[in-house]
Scaffold this motif. Sequence first.
Motif, PDB file in Angstrom:
ATOM      1  N   PHE A   1       0.855  -1.178   0.000  1.00 32.43           N
ATOM      2  CA  PHE A   1       0.000   0.000   0.000  1.00 32.43           C
ATOM      3  C   PHE A   1       0.897   1.237   0.000  1.00 32.43           C
ATOM      4  N   LEU A   2       0.596   2.219  -0.877  1.00 33.73           N
ATOM      5  CA  LEU A   2       1.383   3.447  -0.937  1.00 33.73           C
ATOM      6  C   LEU A   2       0.643   4.640  -0.345  1.00 33.73           C
ATOM      7  N   SER A   3      -0.620   4.839  -0.745  1.00 34.18           N
ATOM      8  CA  SER A   3      -1.365   5.990  -0.231  1.00 34.18           C
ATOM      9  C   SER A   3      -2.856   5.820  -0.467  1.00 34.18           C
ATOM     10  N   MET A   4      -3.630   6.618   0.279  1.00 33.62           N
ATOM     11  CA  MET A   4      -5.082   6.628   0.128  1.00 33.62           C
ATOM     12  C   MET A   4      -5.573   8.069   0.247  1.00 33.62           C
ATOM     13  N   HIS A   5      -6.469   8.437  -0.654  1.00 36.33           N
ATOM     14  CA  HIS A   5      -7.112   9.745  -0.614  1.00 36.33           C
ATOM     15  C   HIS A   5      -8.602   9.508  -0.815  1.00 36.33           C
ATOM     16  N   SER A   6      -9.431  10.288  -0.144  1.00 34.49           N
ATOM     17  CA  SER A   6     -10.874  10.053  -0.255  1.00 34.49           C
ATOM     18  C   SER A   6     -11.645  11.364  -0.247  1.00 34.49           C
ATOM     19  N   SER A   7     -12.894  11.261  -0.690  1.00 36.10           N
ATOM     20  CA  SER A   7     -13.790  12.398  -0.599  1.00 36.10           C
ATOM     21  C   SER A   7     -14.111  12.651   0.872  1.00 36.10           C
ATOM     22  N   TYR A   8     -14.561  13.876   1.172  1.00 31.85           N
ATOM     23  CA  TYR A   8     -14.909  14.207   2.550  1.00 31.85           C
ATOM     24  C   TYR A   8     -15.997  13.276   3.062  1.00 31.85           C
ATOM     25  N   GLU A   9     -15.886  12.865   4.303  1.00 31.10           N
ATOM     26  CA  GLU A   9     -16.882  12.036   4.995  1.00 31.10           C
ATOM     27  C   GLU A   9     -17.078  10.659   4.389  1.00 31.10           C
ATOM     28  N   ALA A  10     -16.168  10.213   3.548  1.00 31.53           N
ATOM     29  CA  ALA A  10     -16.277   8.868   2.972  1.00 31.53           C
ATOM     30  C   ALA A  10     -16.103   7.828   4.081  1.00 31.53           C
ATOM     31  N   PRO A  11     -16.959   6.816   4.124  1.00 27.57           N
ATOM     32  CA  PRO A  11     -16.764   5.745   5.104  1.00 27.57           C
ATOM     33  C   PRO A  11     -15.535   4.928   4.707  1.00 27.57           C
ATOM     34  N   LEU A  12     -14.643   4.708   5.652  1.00 31.66           N
ATOM     35  CA  LEU A  12     -13.390   4.022   5.359  1.00 31.66           C
ATOM     36  C   LEU A  12     -13.109   2.925   6.358  1.00 31.66           C
ATOM     37  N   GLU A  13     -12.392   1.954   5.912  1.00 31.67           N
ATOM     38  CA  GLU A  13     -11.756   0.972   6.771  1.00 31.67           C
ATOM     39  C   GLU A  13     -10.297   1.390   6.853  1.00 31.67           C
ATOM     40  N   PRO A  14      -9.621   1.147   7.948  1.00 32.57           N
ATOM     41  CA  PRO A  14      -8.208   1.528   8.032  1.00 32.57           C
ATOM     42  C   PRO A  14      -7.367   0.808   6.975  1.00 32.57           C
ATOM     43  N   ALA A  15      -6.456   1.550   6.364  1.00 32.78           N
ATOM     44  CA  ALA A  15      -5.538   0.953   5.387  1.00 32.78           C
ATOM     45  C   ALA A  15      -4.479   0.145   6.124  1.00 32.78           C
ATOM     46  N   VAL A  16      -4.006  -0.908   5.466  1.00 33.31           N
ATOM     47  CA  VAL A  16      -2.915  -1.720   6.000  1.00 33.31           C
ATOM     48  C   VAL A  16      -1.812  -1.762   4.945  1.00 33.31           C
ATOM     49  N   GLN A  17      -0.644  -2.211   5.303  1.00 36.50           N
ATOM     50  CA  GLN A  17       0.490  -2.223   4.372  1.00 36.50           C
ATOM     51  C   GLN A  17       0.295  -3.182   3.204  1.00 36.50           C
ATOM     52  N   THR A  29      -6.180  -4.096   1.852  1.00 40.80           N
ATOM     53  CA  THR A  29      -6.809  -2.767   1.893  1.00 40.80           C
ATOM     54  C   THR A  29      -7.941  -2.698   0.874  1.00 40.80           C
ATOM     55  N   LEU A  30      -7.691  -3.160  -0.346  1.00 41.63           N
ATOM     56  CA  LEU A  30      -8.736  -3.174  -1.368  1.00 41.63           C
ATOM     57  C   LEU A  30      -9.890  -4.082  -0.955  1.00 41.63           C
ATOM     58  N   SER A  31      -9.593  -5.250  -0.426  1.00 37.92           N
ATOM     59  CA  SER A  31     -10.608  -6.189   0.026  1.00 37.92           C
ATOM     60  C   SER A  31     -11.499  -5.569   1.094  1.00 37.92           C
ATOM     61  N   ASN A  32     -10.900  -4.862   2.038  1.00 35.64           N
ATOM     62  CA  ASN A  32     -11.668  -4.225   3.109  1.00 35.64           C
ATOM     63  C   ASN A  32     -12.643  -3.200   2.553  1.00 35.64           C
ATOM     64  N   LEU A  33     -12.215  -2.405   1.589  1.00 39.63           N
ATOM     65  CA  LEU A  33     -13.101  -1.389   1.011  1.00 39.63           C
ATOM     66  C   LEU A  33     -14.192  -2.025   0.154  1.00 39.63           C
ATOM     67  N   LEU A  34     -13.851  -3.065  -0.601  1.00 38.42           N
ATOM     68  CA  LEU A  34     -14.872  -3.767  -1.389  1.00 38.42           C
ATOM     69  C   LEU A  34     -15.908  -4.417  -0.481  1.00 38.42           C
ATOM     70  N   SER A  35     -15.491  -4.886   0.677  1.00 35.23           N
ATOM     71  CA  SER A  35     -16.422  -5.555   1.589  1.00 35.23           C
ATOM     72  C   SER A  35     -17.420  -4.596   2.221  1.00 35.23           C
ATOM     73  N   ILE A  36     -17.128  -3.297   2.237  1.00 34.19           N
ATOM     74  CA  ILE A  36     -18.098  -2.336   2.790  1.00 34.19           C
ATOM     75  C   ILE A  36     -18.879  -1.624   1.693  1.00 34.19           C
ATOM     76  N   GLY A  37     -18.787  -2.144   0.462  1.00 40.26           N
ATOM     77  CA  GLY A  37     -19.660  -1.657  -0.601  1.00 40.26           C
ATOM     78  C   GLY A  37     -19.037  -0.800  -1.679  1.00 40.26           C
ATOM     79  N   TYR A  38     -17.750  -0.539  -1.613  1.00 42.76           N
ATOM     80  CA  TYR A  38     -17.111   0.198  -2.706  1.00 42.76           C
ATOM     81  C   TYR A  38     -17.027  -0.699  -3.933  1.00 42.76           C
ATOM     82  N   LYS A  39     -17.106  -0.090  -5.101  1.00 39.87           N
ATOM     83  CA  LYS A  39     -16.962  -0.790  -6.375  1.00 39.87           C
ATOM     84  C   LYS A  39     -15.735  -0.227  -7.090  1.00 39.87           C
TER      85      LYS A  39
END
Length: 82
Positions: free
Chosen positions: A32-48, A53-63
């Motif tokens: 993992f290098l970096s993460m940027h998001s829109s304001y108030e975006a629901p996030l899971e913590p990034a890991v190395q 990291t991608l799996s965590n975001l896909l599991s909460i509904g990101y496409k």
Amino acid sequence: MDNHIRTGGIIGSAWMGKHVVIIRCNPQNNRFLSMHSSYEAPLEPAVQNCAQTLSNLLSIGYKLKQAVAISHDDIQYILVKT
């Protein structure tokens, strides 16, 4: 390496609308290098581990909207949640 990870908007908080997250990873070593998001975006913590990291975001509904190779050791993933 940009380790800017916001603490606001962690999943479980109230949110509405469409959100975008941009993740950059090194595909050569799955780092993992970096993460940027829109304001108030629901996030899971990034890991190395980029795949996790991608799996965590896909599991909460990101496409996955798009993946772009910036260079041989830098891929940018754009994820969207509505």
